[in-house]
Design a protein around this motif. Sequence first.
Motif, PDB file in Angstrom:
ATOM      1  N   ALA A 164       0.886  -1.161   0.000  1.00 44.73           N
ATOM      2  CA  ALA A 164       0.000   0.000   0.000  1.00 44.73           C
ATOM      3  C   ALA A 164       0.925   1.212   0.000  1.00 44.73           C
ATOM      4  N   VAL A 165       0.987   1.921  -1.110  1.00 45.50           N
ATOM      5  CA  VAL A 165       1.926   3.027  -1.237  1.00 45.50           C
ATOM      6  C   VAL A 165       1.315   4.296  -0.651  1.00 45.50           C
ATOM      7  N   GLY A 176      -7.267  -8.924   4.281  1.00 43.30           N
ATOM      8  CA  GLY A 176      -7.716 -10.316   4.292  1.00 43.30           C
ATOM      9  C   GLY A 176      -7.693 -10.850   5.700  1.00 43.30           C
ATOM     10  N   THR A 177      -7.761 -12.163   5.804  1.00 42.97           N
ATOM     11  CA  THR A 177      -7.700 -12.782   7.130  1.00 42.97           C
ATOM     12  C   THR A 177      -6.242 -12.938   7.558  1.00 42.97           C
ATOM     13  N   ASN A 178      -5.419 -13.422   6.651  1.00 45.85           N
ATOM     14  CA  ASN A 178      -3.989 -13.569   6.943  1.00 45.85           C
ATOM     15  C   ASN A 178      -3.136 -12.717   6.015  1.00 45.85           C
ATOM     16  N   ALA A 179      -3.765 -12.000   5.119  1.00 47.65           N
ATOM     17  CA  ALA A 179      -3.037 -11.277   4.081  1.00 47.65           C
ATOM     18  C   ALA A 179      -2.029 -10.322   4.701  1.00 47.65           C
ATOM     19  N   LYS A 180      -0.843 -10.322   4.129  1.00 41.44           N
ATOM     20  CA  LYS A 180       0.198  -9.464   4.646  1.00 41.44           C
ATOM     21  C   LYS A 180       0.437  -8.338   3.639  1.00 41.44           C
ATOM     22  N   VAL A 181       0.151  -7.136   4.042  1.00 42.85           N
ATOM     23  CA  VAL A 181       0.314  -5.976   3.160  1.00 42.85           C
ATOM     24  C   VAL A 181       1.256  -4.991   3.838  1.00 42.85           C
ATOM     25  N   THR A 182       2.288  -4.588   3.139  1.00 44.12           N
ATOM     26  CA  THR A 182       3.207  -3.615   3.714  1.00 44.12           C
ATOM     27  C   THR A 182       2.791  -2.215   3.286  1.00 44.12           C
ATOM     28  N   ASP A 183       2.541  -1.413   4.292  1.00 43.00           N
ATOM     29  CA  ASP A 183       2.117  -0.035   4.072  1.00 43.00           C
ATOM     30  C   ASP A 183       3.390   0.808   3.989  1.00 43.00           C
ATOM     31  N   LEU A 184       3.681   1.307   2.806  1.00 42.33           N
ATOM     32  CA  LEU A 184       4.986   1.925   2.567  1.00 42.33           C
ATOM     33  C   LEU A 184       4.872   3.438   2.546  1.00 42.33           C
ATOM     34  N   PRO A 185       5.427   4.103   3.549  1.00 37.91           N
ATOM     35  CA  PRO A 185       5.387   5.572   3.525  1.00 37.91           C
ATOM     36  C   PRO A 185       6.283   6.101   2.417  1.00 37.91           C
ATOM     37  N   THR A 186       6.011   7.322   1.968  1.00 42.70           N
ATOM     38  CA  THR A 186       6.827   7.879   0.884  1.00 42.70           C
ATOM     39  C   THR A 186       8.124   8.481   1.404  1.00 42.70           C
ATOM     40  N   TYR A 187       8.262   8.568   2.738  1.00 41.93           N
ATOM     41  CA  TYR A 187       9.528   9.090   3.261  1.00 41.93           C
ATOM     42  C   TYR A 187      10.512   7.952   3.494  1.00 41.93           C
ATOM     43  N   GLY A 188      10.519   6.992   2.594  1.00 42.54           N
ATOM     44  CA  GLY A 188      11.290   5.767   2.787  1.00 42.54           C
ATOM     45  C   GLY A 188      12.780   5.987   2.961  1.00 42.54           C
ATOM     46  N   ASN A 189      13.308   7.103   2.429  1.00 45.71           N
ATOM     47  CA  ASN A 189      14.736   7.311   2.603  1.00 45.71           C
ATOM     48  C   ASN A 189      15.079   7.674   4.040  1.00 45.71           C
ATOM     49  N   ALA A 190      14.024   7.899   4.873  1.00 44.27           N
ATOM     50  CA  ALA A 190      14.280   8.152   6.276  1.00 44.27           C
ATOM     51  C   ALA A 190      13.911   6.938   7.128  1.00 44.27           C
ATOM     52  N   LEU A 191      13.589   5.820   6.500  1.00 45.86           N
ATOM     53  CA  LEU A 191      13.235   4.630   7.276  1.00 45.86           C
ATOM     54  C   LEU A 191      14.459   4.099   8.000  1.00 45.86           C
ATOM     55  N   TYR A 192      14.258   3.704   9.255  1.00 40.35           N
ATOM     56  CA  TYR A 192      15.397   3.226  10.021  1.00 40.35           C
ATOM     57  C   TYR A 192      15.994   1.993   9.355  1.00 40.35           C
ATOM     58  N   GLY A 193      17.280   2.047   9.132  1.00 44.35           N
ATOM     59  CA  GLY A 193      17.961   0.927   8.495  1.00 44.35           C
ATOM     60  C   GLY A 193      18.383   1.229   7.066  1.00 44.35           C
TER      61      GLY A 193
ATOM     62  N   TYR B 345       0.114  -9.132  14.905  1.00 49.19           N
ATOM     63  CA  TYR B 345      -0.592  -7.930  14.437  1.00 49.19           C
ATOM     64  C   TYR B 345       0.313  -6.709  14.541  1.00 49.19           C
ATOM     65  N   TRP B 346       1.183  -6.685  15.556  1.00 51.44           N
ATOM     66  CA  TRP B 346       2.042  -5.518  15.787  1.00 51.44           C
ATOM     67  C   TRP B 346       3.411  -5.650  15.125  1.00 51.44           C
ATOM     68  N   LEU B 347       3.603  -6.681  14.325  1.00 56.10           N
ATOM     69  CA  LEU B 347       4.955  -6.908  13.800  1.00 56.10           C
ATOM     70  C   LEU B 347       5.043  -6.701  12.298  1.00 56.10           C
ATOM     71  N   SER B 348       4.208  -5.845  11.756  1.00 54.87           N
ATOM     72  CA  SER B 348       4.337  -5.556  10.339  1.00 54.87           C
ATOM     73  C   SER B 348       5.613  -4.749  10.096  1.00 54.87           C
ATOM     74  N   THR B 349       6.064  -4.793   8.867  1.00 56.85           N
ATOM     75  CA  THR B 349       7.250  -4.024   8.504  1.00 56.85           C
ATOM     76  C   THR B 349       7.027  -2.534   8.734  1.00 56.85           C
ATOM     77  N   ALA B 350       5.854  -2.041   8.340  1.00 58.63           N
ATOM     78  CA  ALA B 350       5.598  -0.608   8.459  1.00 58.63           C
ATOM     79  C   ALA B 350       5.570  -0.164   9.918  1.00 58.63           C
ATOM     80  N   MET B 351       4.932  -0.965  10.773  1.00 56.74           N
ATOM     81  CA  MET B 351       4.890  -0.596  12.183  1.00 56.74           C
ATOM     82  C   MET B 351       6.278  -0.658  12.808  1.00 56.74           C
ATOM     83  N   THR B 352       7.054  -1.633  12.374  1.00 57.98           N
ATOM     84  CA  THR B 352       8.412  -1.754  12.900  1.00 57.98           C
ATOM     85  C   THR B 352       9.248  -0.548  12.488  1.00 57.98           C
TER      86      THR B 352
END
Lengths: 450, 436
Positions: A164-165, A176-193, B345-352
Amino acid sequence: MTRETTSSIVDRRRFLQGALVAGGAAVAVPSILADEVAAAAAATSDTILVTVTLAGGNDGLNTIGPFTNSAYRQLRGSMAVSPNNAHVADNGLYFHPQLRRLATRYRRGEVAVVQGVGEPLADRSHFLNLARWQSAMPDSSVSRTGWLGRWLDQTPLGTFGALAVGGRGVPFHMVGTNAKVTDLPTYGNALYGSDTSDARDRVMYRAIRRMGVGAEQPWVARVGEVNALAIDAAQAVAPAMTDDVSRDGLNGEMILAARLINLNLGTRVMNVGHNGYDTHDNQISGNAEQGVHAELLGELDQALDSFFSTLTPANAQRVVVLVYSEFGRRVEPNGSAGTDHGTASKVFLIGRPVQGGIYGDAPPLGQLDNRGDLRITMDLRRVYATVLENWLETPSSAVLGASYSSLNILRQPPPPAPPESSDLRDRAARIRARREDNRLDYLRQHSPTF
Amino acid sequence: MALDRPAAAHLLRRAGMGGTNPQIADFFGLTRAEAVDRVLDTSSNPPLPNWSQFGGLEDWQAQEAIIEWWVDRMISAPPTIEEKLMLFLHSHFATARDKVEDTRLMWNQHVALRQFGMGSFRTLLEKISFGSAMLIYLDNESNVAGAEQENFARELMELHTIGHGRFEESDVVSMARAWTGHNTVGRTRENNWQYDPAYIFRSEEHDHGQKTLFGITRNWDAKETLDELCFGVKANEMSDFVARKVFQFFAHTNPAQSVVDQLAANFRANNLNMKLLVRDVLLTDDFWSPEARYALVKSPVEFMVDIMRRCGMTSEDESVRWRMSLMGMVLMDPPGVDGWGQNDYWLSTAMTWAKSNWTNNLKWRADDRNILQDLADLTPDEAADRVIHFFSIYDVSRQSRLQIRDLIEVTQRDRRWAMSYEPFAVGMFMPEVQCA
């Protein structure tokens, strides 16, 4: 808000696959986390779906409509779009003047317009309509899951499999029930790591990566793994992140989406949201070529164009963009230069694999329903079925609860894998080198027989 | 059995918002029952403020003011059950200002959760169900005879009392009919079309007909359905559902059925008293077992409160609502009717990322706040223990300690000036600190 559901079972399996046997003893190597990135980068032939959610209910009739039709001109009155600067399509339809680039792409045969799309069960509650367009279950019950979320439930993917951009949370259609979606902020160059330029940071990352390794308490181990994974993930998306993508609204987010695809992170589905389509007021300003709606369409037109011009030619072969909104708007304007919630709207499918043209029947302007709304001529589930069956290779009944006939819009079969660019080769090599480095380092410290 | 220091710390991480070292010392040496009864004694907790403290602000600002007040209360509260139980109840009876659009109603619900949360679950259920915040959030305000709105009826059973799969679709229809007419006043001519959110029963909009609920046919009304759920044919399933959820929140996520059965039986025998249910949970052998230690991932609110307290911070030192939104947990705005989840639930990449960005930012305040500034001349082992104990961790895993120790050794040798913040920064990444 961030919302992500994860499947611990799938994830643990992925992590455990990397366990390494050394000196007869099983040693869990922390750097296996980097494997996810490398493994994901290997799959370059998968099809990709990008959904663009026009939030608030887009006025499909003024987006691409029968601007010369007398019934249209009469019903819309001062809010009718003049055909003078509009871009001609087919079947008497014109693109809004602001959609110049999209119209050009249409003429190249890469844009399918599906008209009369809607939820046959709909009422006009904003909340419920949105829920039904996005959940797309066959009955009127309110589902807790969205249609792409249910697809993700049955399609295990890596960290970047579903994105999710924009950092505004995971849209309901991807939940979903188990669906894994990464919510990606646009300030990614400041993401830790993400910043590896400083030796001090690298020392910190190394310590963080290893904490929790081998812990007896599974949740201590799991939290350690996730912290390490987040560092790897930040580094993986860093090449796509430049300052401009966070400053440029939808255009920046669509450029970011295309760059992420170019990075080959294993992404299969992605959403970008565009807010502001709930145009009860000032939809137009003076005439329909100006005002809120025209500005939104201009932004959308620019952003879609930026997206496709950012994609590498090879990746353009495997990407389809679905532009949808949760409903259309009332045909007759309200008293404040706007329109109220309506029913049917239009959906666009865009991309090289698309067979362009106008699909479905136009809701007859002479036969509005008893509330003055367009009659729905196409169940929205047929659009989703088209994407599911002909692009994501999944029987629609597995996701929609019933079988719906798909539209003949997407070319079969999926295109061949594009060649790996040298950038990607370099990146993969760097990841492999770091992984090997970490692995040896770890074994030196912890394996008595190394 | 007398508590050792790790066990006392465990209790205060679970029953409280994480104990400080002096608080943990107070519990050291008590028996389990003594310690549990002490955390359950909320008699000296500070009183609640009046709404006037938050009134007069824009609605979203009032929510922000409440969040800040709430965070400060969690930071400064005595180590008792009240604050942690509030987090449980708020998520269990999830209600969002985002939809209610009236912070005063959210505050009323908040006060009711505190006032009734440790008494009878039946009373609590009634207070929350008839509260305007819930009537609006789950749409019962528009549930009228002939045009039933089933949203509340379904969630009352699925989320608040008995759980999924323990009722039929026909029960949803009957439950919705039983709750017709229990609305808000809404917009009326008498009130000049101003919206009035107060509860009202409109007999003419209530369905007075026979309804079959859980196989029983009669003229059901709202309160009778709550009695049936709590004390009637659904009593066993209700007590099983609530006892399991309380256990999962306070102990660990995977209880044996036999443990839940015993808790549920006691819960029923104790007239559904919530405080006694929590007491029972905290006194199970499971709660004190090695499997339960660090078996829960701290929610963002728990994590932030724990760290902020240790750093001497309050809501004045941090944009708490903004940080919480990045981490996925804005109080009074749960993301859905089912509240927030646990652990994975609290261990998504974005939350981390959001969590890591926050702690990485905090490290620059270590100097100003005099956090762990005396490590430079200690041996690496001494310094590592100082860092670990700063977070009140007394049973650290081998790798967590080793990595902190090694980092300190390298830093002392190569970058002595970074000793003022790097050990603190990496300490916040200890999985033990991020777990409860």
